[in-house]
Scaffold this motif. Structure first.
Motif, mmCIF file in Angstrom:
data_model
loop_
_atom_site.group_PDB
_atom_site.id
_atom_site.type_symbol
_atom_site.label_atom_id
_atom_site.label_comp_id
_atom_site.label_asym_id
_atom_site.label_seq_id
_atom_site.Cartn_x
_atom_site.Cartn_y
_atom_site.Cartn_z
ATOM 1 N N LEU A 15 -5.245 7.769 4.153
ATOM 2 C CA LEU A 15 -5.385 9.453 3.611
ATOM 3 C C LEU A 15 -4.922 8.942 2.564
ATOM 4 O O LEU A 15 -5.265 8.964 1.021
ATOM 5 C CB LEU A 15 -6.105 10.613 4.005
ATOM 6 C CG LEU A 15 -6.953 10.970 4.668
ATOM 7 C CD1 LEU A 15 -6.709 12.126 5.470
ATOM 8 C CD2 LEU A 15 -8.899 10.603 4.841
ATOM 9 N N THR A 16 -3.614 9.177 2.527
ATOM 10 C CA THR A 16 -2.640 9.351 1.525
ATOM 11 C C THR A 16 -2.652 7.486 0.705
ATOM 12 O O THR A 16 -2.803 7.105 -0.512
ATOM 13 C CB THR A 16 -0.909 8.853 1.678
ATOM 14 O OG1 THR A 16 -0.704 10.264 2.081
ATOM 15 C CG2 THR A 16 0.406 8.485 0.813
ATOM 16 N N MET A 17 -2.818 6.667 1.263
ATOM 17 C CA MET A 17 -3.292 5.045 1.323
ATOM 18 C C MET A 17 -4.539 5.279 0.027
ATOM 19 O O MET A 17 -4.650 4.215 -0.442
ATOM 20 C CB MET A 17 -2.725 4.210 2.175
ATOM 21 C CG MET A 17 -1.643 3.783 2.562
ATOM 22 S SD MET A 17 -1.774 2.375 4.363
ATOM 23 C CE MET A 17 -1.894 3.383 5.232
ATOM 24 N N VAL A 18 -5.229 5.582 1.292
ATOM 25 C CA VAL A 18 -7.203 5.225 0.437
ATOM 26 C C VAL A 18 -7.384 6.264 -1.811
ATOM 27 O O VAL A 18 -6.928 5.385 -1.626
ATOM 28 C CB VAL A 18 -8.169 6.301 1.447
ATOM 29 C CG1 VAL A 18 -9.236 6.562 1.050
ATOM 30 C CG2 VAL A 18 -8.084 5.288 2.952
ATOM 31 N N PHE A 19 -5.894 7.706 -0.753
ATOM 32 C CA PHE A 19 -6.446 7.973 -2.440
ATOM 33 C C PHE A 19 -5.638 7.906 -2.872
ATOM 34 O O PHE A 19 -6.026 7.161 -4.522
ATOM 35 C CB PHE A 19 -5.878 9.573 -2.447
ATOM 36 C CG PHE A 19 -7.001 10.121 -1.074
ATOM 37 C CD1 PHE A 19 -7.679 10.470 -1.022
ATOM 38 C CD2 PHE A 19 -6.007 11.440 -0.590
ATOM 39 C CE1 PHE A 19 -8.742 10.857 -0.641
ATOM 40 C CE2 PHE A 19 -7.176 12.404 0.890
ATOM 41 C CZ PHE A 19 -7.888 11.860 0.003
ATOM 42 N N VAL A 20 -4.412 7.086 -2.655
ATOM 43 C CA VAL A 20 -3.440 6.191 -3.858
ATOM 44 C C VAL A 20 -4.651 5.137 -4.217
ATOM 45 O O VAL A 20 -4.491 4.538 -5.511
ATOM 46 C CB VAL A 20 -2.048 5.443 -3.435
ATOM 47 C CG1 VAL A 20 -1.695 4.312 -4.014
ATOM 48 C CG2 VAL A 20 -1.542 6.653 -3.031
ATOM 49 N N SER A 21 -4.812 3.959 -3.265
ATOM 50 C CA SER A 21 -6.450 3.457 -3.592
ATOM 51 C C SER A 21 -7.274 3.944 -4.647
ATOM 52 O O SER A 21 -7.462 2.725 -5.983
ATOM 53 C CB SER A 21 -6.560 2.483 -2.526
ATOM 54 O OG SER A 21 -5.496 1.608 -1.691
ATOM 55 N N GLN B 123 -4.027 -3.861 4.323
ATOM 56 C CA GLN B 123 -5.723 -4.013 4.548
ATOM 57 C C GLN B 123 -6.640 -3.205 4.105
ATOM 58 O O GLN B 123 -7.544 -3.136 3.970
ATOM 59 C CB GLN B 123 -5.293 -4.377 6.491
ATOM 60 C CG GLN B 123 -5.065 -5.699 7.054
ATOM 61 C CD GLN B 123 -4.930 -5.011 8.476
ATOM 62 O OE1 GLN B 123 -5.384 -4.491 8.744
ATOM 63 N NE2 GLN B 123 -5.043 -6.546 8.911
ATOM 64 N N THR B 124 -5.338 -1.554 4.109
ATOM 65 C CA THR B 124 -5.540 -0.582 3.492
ATOM 66 C C THR B 124 -5.788 -0.640 1.879
ATOM 67 O O THR B 124 -7.152 -0.542 1.217
ATOM 68 C CB THR B 124 -5.391 0.792 4.174
ATOM 69 O OG1 THR B 124 -4.669 0.267 5.772
ATOM 70 C CG2 THR B 124 -5.893 2.215 3.837
ATOM 71 N N MET B 125 -4.917 -1.240 1.731
ATOM 72 C CA MET B 125 -4.551 -0.681 0.045
ATOM 73 C C MET B 125 -5.061 -2.170 -0.637
ATOM 74 O O MET B 125 -5.494 -2.000 -2.027
ATOM 75 C CB MET B 125 -3.444 -0.102 -0.440
ATOM 76 C CG MET B 125 -2.798 1.150 0.104
ATOM 77 S SD MET B 125 -0.970 1.482 0.405
ATOM 78 C CE MET B 125 -1.616 2.023 -1.776
ATOM 79 N N GLY B 126 -4.722 -2.896 -0.151
ATOM 80 C CA GLY B 126 -5.303 -4.868 -1.237
ATOM 81 C C GLY B 126 -3.614 -5.477 -0.739
ATOM 82 O O GLY B 126 -2.727 -4.449 -1.530
ATOM 83 N N GLU B 127 -3.808 -6.198 -1.359
ATOM 84 C CA GLU B 127 -2.193 -7.443 -1.566
ATOM 85 C C GLU B 127 -1.975 -6.984 -2.409
ATOM 86 O O GLU B 127 -0.282 -6.517 -2.294
ATOM 87 C CB GLU B 127 -2.876 -8.325 -1.750
ATOM 88 C CG GLU B 127 -1.519 -9.402 -1.044
ATOM 89 C CD GLU B 127 -1.192 -10.370 -0.306
ATOM 90 O OE1 GLU B 127 0.568 -9.908 -0.300
ATOM 91 O OE2 GLU B 127 -1.774 -9.533 0.823
ATOM 92 N N ASP B 128 -2.714 -6.243 -3.345
ATOM 93 C CA ASP B 128 -1.405 -6.715 -4.646
ATOM 94 C C ASP B 128 -1.050 -4.615 -4.777
ATOM 95 O O ASP B 128 -0.074 -4.648 -5.991
ATOM 96 C CB ASP B 128 -2.435 -5.884 -5.700
ATOM 97 C CG ASP B 128 -4.129 -5.150 -5.582
ATOM 98 O OD1 ASP B 128 -3.795 -4.770 -4.588
ATOM 99 O OD2 ASP B 128 -4.472 -4.388 -6.637
#
Length: 236
Positions: free
Chosen positions: A226-232, A71-76
């Protein structure tokens, strides 16, 4: 419970290279590692087609964390789920360690900075892998080339802000709870109840509930998110 010092205590020294100090941060991290390994083995042993008991719990936890990552980063980007799940669970156990009277490893800046540097490397490695070296560094010049120094400084500030946010919240709780125990112990001595730790036994419960449980869970969630958001963002 004795008042906790600001910095982690040295538990013992390794008998080589003039003695390498091993602090309670390291020892407590080892304890958490052992607990997580044991729980992982017990939780994933003898899986069946129709889940029941501990298999239900294991699958529920993994599914919830996987969904959060997607949900945070996307299915891909669901392939990041194992790392993000591990990061969240590790931080959660570290932050909750104060409930059993041990110093949380995240109350040591060395721990939070190490985790933040891992996130920093993951962010830029993922961005370069997705865009290529040229495309990734080109993004640092957007929207204007003259903003390149500011964009670089912004990227370098990421691990600092991540580490200090987590460290500050956890060590602040450790200090407040330590002062509360020390003050209540002094109060008991003043009224002649030093042999019976009546005040220490009940009064700090609210502090533990807030700093160890609420703040601990919240800070684990924030760091992982925040880790997930920054990576995305680095891969966009």
């Amino acid at each position: 419970m004795q008042p906790i010092a600001f910095g982690p205590r040295v538990i013992f020294e390794l008998p080589f290279l003039d003695g390498i100090p091993v602090t309670e941060t390291v020892v407590n991290t080892w304890i958490i590692m052992v607990v997580l390994v044991v729980l992982s083995i017990l939780g994933t042993r003898s899986f069946e087609k129709v889940p029941r008991g501990r298999q239900n719990v294991t699958e529920l936890v993994v599914e919830m964390l996987n969904k959060l990552t997607v949900q945070t980063m996307g299915e891909d980007k669901k392939n990041f789920a194992p790392y993000m799940n591990t990061l969240f669970i590790l931080l959660l156990f570290m932050n909750l360690l104060g409930l059993i009277g041990l110093r949380p490893p995240t109350a040591d800046l060395n721990t939070t900075m190490a985790l933040a540097i891992m996130t920093f490397v993951l962010i830029h490695a993922s961005g370069i892998r997705k865009k290529g070296i040229g495309g990734y560094f080109k993004g640092l010049t957007e929207p204007f080339v003259f903003l390149l120094p500011m964009n670089i400084m912004s990227e370098l500030a990421t691990p600092i802000s991540l580490s200090f946010r987590l460290f500050g919240n956890i060590v602040g709780g450790v200090i407040v709870i330590s002062l509360a125990y020390g003050g209540l112990a002094s109060l008991g001595e003043m009224i002649g109840l030093s042999a019976l730790p009546i005040f220490q036994g009940g009064a700090p419960v609210i502090l533990h509930a807030y700093f160890d449980i609420f703040a601990g869970v919240l800070q684990s969630f924030i760091f992982a998110m925040l880790t997930m958001v920054f990576v995305s963002l680095a891969m966009e």
